[in-house]
Design a protein around this motif. Sequence first.
Motif, PDB file in Angstrom:
ATOM      1  N   VAL A  36       7.516  -1.124  -3.031  1.00 12.81           N
ATOM      2  CA  VAL A  36       6.465  -1.862  -2.725  1.00 12.81           C
ATOM      3  C   VAL A  36       6.835  -3.028  -1.447  1.00 12.81           C
ATOM      4  O   VAL A  36       6.119  -3.052  -0.571  1.00 12.81           O
ATOM      5  CB  VAL A  36       5.596  -2.613  -3.661  1.00 12.81           C
ATOM      6  CG1 VAL A  36       6.287  -3.650  -4.373  1.00 12.81           C
ATOM      7  CG2 VAL A  36       4.444  -3.077  -2.859  1.00 12.81           C
ATOM      8  N   ALA A  37       7.974  -3.634  -1.472  1.00 13.42           N
ATOM      9  CA  ALA A  37       8.186  -4.529  -0.672  1.00 13.42           C
ATOM     10  C   ALA A  37       8.655  -3.881   0.734  1.00 13.42           C
ATOM     11  O   ALA A  37       8.418  -4.741   1.878  1.00 13.42           O
ATOM     12  CB  ALA A  37       9.445  -5.477  -0.866  1.00 13.42           C
ATOM     13  N   HIS A  38       9.244  -2.521   0.660  1.00 10.99           N
ATOM     14  CA  HIS A  38       9.339  -1.881   1.995  1.00 10.99           C
ATOM     15  C   HIS A  38       8.062  -1.550   2.703  1.00 10.99           C
ATOM     16  O   HIS A  38       7.722  -1.848   3.827  1.00 10.99           O
ATOM     17  CB  HIS A  38      10.212  -0.619   1.652  1.00 10.99           C
ATOM     18  CG  HIS A  38      11.290  -0.820   1.249  1.00 10.99           C
ATOM     19  ND1 HIS A  38      12.591  -1.074   2.041  1.00 10.99           N
ATOM     20  CD2 HIS A  38      11.833  -0.920  -0.068  1.00 10.99           C
ATOM     21  CE1 HIS A  38      13.574  -1.456   1.114  1.00 10.99           C
ATOM     22  NE2 HIS A  38      13.302  -1.292  -0.082  1.00 10.99           N
ATOM     23  N   VAL A  39       6.890  -0.992   2.093  1.00 14.22           N
ATOM     24  CA  VAL A  39       5.856  -0.836   2.522  1.00 14.22           C
ATOM     25  C   VAL A  39       4.960  -1.858   2.862  1.00 14.22           C
ATOM     26  O   VAL A  39       4.461  -1.963   3.967  1.00 14.22           O
ATOM     27  CB  VAL A  39       4.782   0.348   1.657  1.00 14.22           C
ATOM     28  CG1 VAL A  39       5.694   1.550   1.221  1.00 14.22           C
ATOM     29  CG2 VAL A  39       3.898  -0.660   0.514  1.00 14.22           C
ATOM     30  N   ALA A  40       5.257  -3.063   2.492  1.00 14.18           N
ATOM     31  CA  ALA A  40       4.551  -4.186   2.498  1.00 14.18           C
ATOM     32  C   ALA A  40       4.830  -4.969   3.772  1.00 14.18           C
ATOM     33  O   ALA A  40       4.266  -5.597   4.296  1.00 14.18           O
ATOM     34  CB  ALA A  40       4.469  -5.134   1.487  1.00 14.18           C
ATOM     35  N   GLN A  41       6.041  -4.419   4.434  1.00 13.90           N
ATOM     36  CA  GLN A  41       6.543  -5.330   5.566  1.00 13.90           C
ATOM     37  C   GLN A  41       6.174  -4.365   6.918  1.00 13.90           C
ATOM     38  O   GLN A  41       6.531  -4.952   8.145  1.00 13.90           O
ATOM     39  CB  GLN A  41       8.075  -5.612   5.563  1.00 13.90           C
ATOM     40  CG  GLN A  41       8.864  -4.604   5.302  1.00 13.90           C
ATOM     41  CD  GLN A  41       9.346  -3.515   6.276  1.00 13.90           C
ATOM     42  OE1 GLN A  41       9.372  -3.986   7.402  1.00 13.90           O
ATOM     43  NE2 GLN A  41       9.527  -2.108   6.159  1.00 13.90           N
ATOM     44  N   ILE A  42       5.265  -3.403   6.673  1.00 15.13           N
ATOM     45  CA  ILE A  42       4.873  -2.436   7.837  1.00 15.13           C
ATOM     46  C   ILE A  42       3.901  -2.943   8.539  1.00 15.13           C
ATOM     47  O   ILE A  42       2.591  -3.157   7.860  1.00 15.13           O
ATOM     48  CB  ILE A  42       4.919  -0.902   7.431  1.00 15.13           C
ATOM     49  CG1 ILE A  42       6.210  -0.444   6.974  1.00 15.13           C
ATOM     50  CG2 ILE A  42       4.586  -0.242   8.585  1.00 15.13           C
ATOM     51  CD1 ILE A  42       6.175   0.880   6.123  1.00 15.13           C
ATOM     52  N   ARG A  43       3.777  -3.237   9.731  1.00 14.28           N
ATOM     53  CA  ARG A  43       2.667  -3.781  10.538  1.00 14.28           C
ATOM     54  C   ARG A  43       1.296  -2.961  10.298  1.00 14.28           C
ATOM     55  O   ARG A  43       0.389  -3.576  10.106  1.00 14.28           O
ATOM     56  CB  ARG A  43       2.958  -3.971  12.032  1.00 14.28           C
ATOM     57  CG  ARG A  43       1.880  -4.707  12.840  1.00 14.28           C
ATOM     58  CD  ARG A  43       1.742  -5.934  12.387  1.00 14.28           C
ATOM     59  NE  ARG A  43       0.444  -6.560  13.165  1.00 14.28           N
ATOM     60  CZ  ARG A  43       0.700  -7.174  14.123  1.00 14.28           C
ATOM     61  NH1 ARG A  43       1.787  -7.467  14.740  1.00 14.28           N
ATOM     62  NH2 ARG A  43      -0.415  -7.903  14.721  1.00 14.28           N
ATOM     63  N   ALA A  44       1.454  -1.805  10.537  1.00 12.39           N
ATOM     64  CA  ALA A  44       0.329  -0.721  10.387  1.00 12.39           C
ATOM     65  C   ALA A  44      -0.442  -0.812   9.086  1.00 12.39           C
ATOM     66  O   ALA A  44      -1.436  -0.941   8.810  1.00 12.39           O
ATOM     67  CB  ALA A  44       0.594   0.720  10.876  1.00 12.39           C
ATOM     68  N   VAL A  45       0.602  -1.054   7.993  1.00  8.61           N
ATOM     69  CA  VAL A  45      -0.030  -0.933   6.583  1.00  8.61           C
ATOM     70  C   VAL A  45      -0.662  -2.344   6.354  1.00  8.61           C
ATOM     71  O   VAL A  45      -1.816  -2.534   5.995  1.00  8.61           O
ATOM     72  CB  VAL A  45       1.309  -0.858   5.804  1.00  8.61           C
ATOM     73  CG1 VAL A  45       0.928  -1.353   4.154  1.00  8.61           C
ATOM     74  CG2 VAL A  45       1.979   0.705   5.805  1.00  8.61           C
ATOM     75  N   ARG A  46      -0.103  -3.451   6.967  1.00  9.84           N
ATOM     76  CA  ARG A  46      -0.657  -4.872   6.646  1.00  9.84           C
ATOM     77  C   ARG A  46      -1.801  -4.976   7.419  1.00  9.84           C
ATOM     78  O   ARG A  46      -2.978  -5.552   6.986  1.00  9.84           O
ATOM     79  CB  ARG A  46       0.308  -5.889   7.170  1.00  9.84           C
ATOM     80  CG  ARG A  46       1.516  -5.925   6.357  1.00  9.84           C
ATOM     81  CD  ARG A  46       2.081  -7.420   6.335  1.00  9.84           C
ATOM     82  NE  ARG A  46       1.449  -8.212   5.456  1.00  9.84           N
ATOM     83  CZ  ARG A  46       1.594  -8.214   4.156  1.00  9.84           C
ATOM     84  NH1 ARG A  46       2.562  -7.725   3.512  1.00  9.84           N
ATOM     85  NH2 ARG A  46       0.733  -9.065   3.452  1.00  9.84           N
ATOM     86  N   ASP A  47      -2.291  -4.134   8.787  1.00  4.35           N
ATOM     87  CA  ASP A  47      -3.356  -4.398   9.445  1.00  4.35           C
ATOM     88  C   ASP A  47      -4.508  -3.617   8.559  1.00  4.35           C
ATOM     89  O   ASP A  47      -5.694  -4.028   8.455  1.00  4.35           O
ATOM     90  CB  ASP A  47      -3.362  -3.816  10.790  1.00  4.35           C
ATOM     91  CG  ASP A  47      -2.552  -4.748  11.830  1.00  4.35           C
ATOM     92  OD1 ASP A  47      -2.262  -5.797  11.368  1.00  4.35           O
ATOM     93  OD2 ASP A  47      -1.899  -3.938  12.813  1.00  4.35           O
ATOM     94  N   TRP A  48      -3.978  -2.443   8.272  1.00  2.96           N
ATOM     95  CA  TRP A  48      -5.029  -1.700   7.187  1.00  2.96           C
ATOM     96  C   TRP A  48      -5.416  -2.489   6.045  1.00  2.96           C
ATOM     97  O   TRP A  48      -6.622  -2.452   5.564  1.00  2.96           O
ATOM     98  CB  TRP A  48      -4.307  -0.342   6.887  1.00  2.96           C
ATOM     99  CG  TRP A  48      -5.185   0.809   6.255  1.00  2.96           C
ATOM    100  CD1 TRP A  48      -5.918   1.906   6.958  1.00  2.96           C
ATOM    101  CD2 TRP A  48      -5.428   0.676   4.514  1.00  2.96           C
ATOM    102  NE1 TRP A  48      -6.519   2.410   5.781  1.00  2.96           N
ATOM    103  CE2 TRP A  48      -6.639   1.909   4.701  1.00  2.96           C
ATOM    104  CE3 TRP A  48      -5.296  -0.042   3.568  1.00  2.96           C
ATOM    105  CZ2 TRP A  48      -7.031   2.057   3.302  1.00  2.96           C
ATOM    106  CZ3 TRP A  48      -5.853   0.375   2.501  1.00  2.96           C
ATOM    107  CH2 TRP A  48      -6.726   1.400   2.272  1.00  2.96           C
ATOM    108  N   MET A  49      -4.436  -2.993   5.249  1.00  2.00           N
ATOM    109  CA  MET A  49      -4.698  -3.757   4.214  1.00  2.00           C
ATOM    110  C   MET A  49      -5.709  -4.920   4.458  1.00  2.00           C
ATOM    111  O   MET A  49      -6.706  -5.164   3.476  1.00  2.00           O
ATOM    112  CB  MET A  49      -3.525  -4.361   3.432  1.00  2.00           C
ATOM    113  CG  MET A  49      -2.606  -3.216   2.777  1.00  2.00           C
ATOM    114  SD  MET A  49      -3.338  -2.664   1.326  1.00  2.00           S
ATOM    115  CE  MET A  49      -2.112  -0.958   1.004  1.00  2.00           C
TER     116      MET A  49
ATOM    117  N   VAL B 238       5.320   6.301   6.593  1.00  2.25           N
ATOM    118  CA  VAL B 238       4.253   5.474   5.670  1.00  2.25           C
ATOM    119  C   VAL B 238       3.129   5.021   6.664  1.00  2.25           C
ATOM    120  O   VAL B 238       2.057   5.205   5.820  1.00  2.25           O
ATOM    121  CB  VAL B 238       5.037   4.370   5.184  1.00  2.25           C
ATOM    122  CG1 VAL B 238       4.025   3.290   4.417  1.00  2.25           C
ATOM    123  CG2 VAL B 238       6.324   4.595   4.395  1.00  2.25           C
ATOM    124  N   ALA B 239       2.992   4.716   7.713  1.00  2.00           N
ATOM    125  CA  ALA B 239       1.561   4.238   8.623  1.00  2.00           C
ATOM    126  C   ALA B 239       0.971   5.294   8.699  1.00  2.00           C
ATOM    127  O   ALA B 239      -0.303   5.364   8.660  1.00  2.00           O
ATOM    128  CB  ALA B 239       2.418   3.843   9.937  1.00  2.00           C
TER     129      ALA B 239
END
Length: 213
Positions: free
Chosen positions: A88-101, A48-49
Amino acid sequence: PSASGKGVTSRRLAQMLGLLTVDTGAMYRTLAWHCLRMKVDVNDDKKVAALCRKWKTSLVVADGHVRLLVDGYYPATEIRTSEASAAVAHVAQIRAVRDWMKAKQRECIQFGSLVMEGRDIGSNIFPETDYKFFLDASPEVRKFRRERDGVKEDVHARDKRDSQRAHSPLMPSLGAMIIDNSHQVVQETCDIMLEELNVRRKANRLAPLKPVA
Ligand code: DC
């Protein structure tokens, strides 16, 4: 939390004040939908990241909202399906995703003043703002709202995942006004928010905001 009225309230408040809105949940949902259509397992953090690092996105303003487009497209209905909601809650807990967002959401200020809605805006995206609100409602009222909207989803499970994740969990941020809107209509909540905004603006020696609509 889910069904706290944050979407409808932020849209109404923005309309009242002539500001743009940003629905950050839609940004996470768009990534979840993109994973589903690209057949990337949302439980595989690394994949995902990697997808998030290379997807082709742009920010645009349309109808008073800032939207995240992927390949030039805004998947308005696709991101509201039960599949996207479950993913969505799965992708939303990924650190790299949160940094991108976080970087993308901060870029939104290029469009001017915003009402930005999401679970970590006051705590993580714009911690420096003085204008923060945390909306909530009783579990019974939130369940009723979801059912009324025809959404069949384990909202409690999603809220639990969102609250217990390691990165930017759902919680009221320091300095946020907490509003329980269980027994309020949207306009009442917006009026309370506007009053509080102006109290805080006065403390910052800024002129009061006046409703335009
Ligand atoms: O508000 P919503 O239901 O559309 O949000 C979808 C999901 O995205 C939600 O389960 C948690 C996540 N989310 C988040 O982690 N941080 C945000 N700022 C917005 C949404």
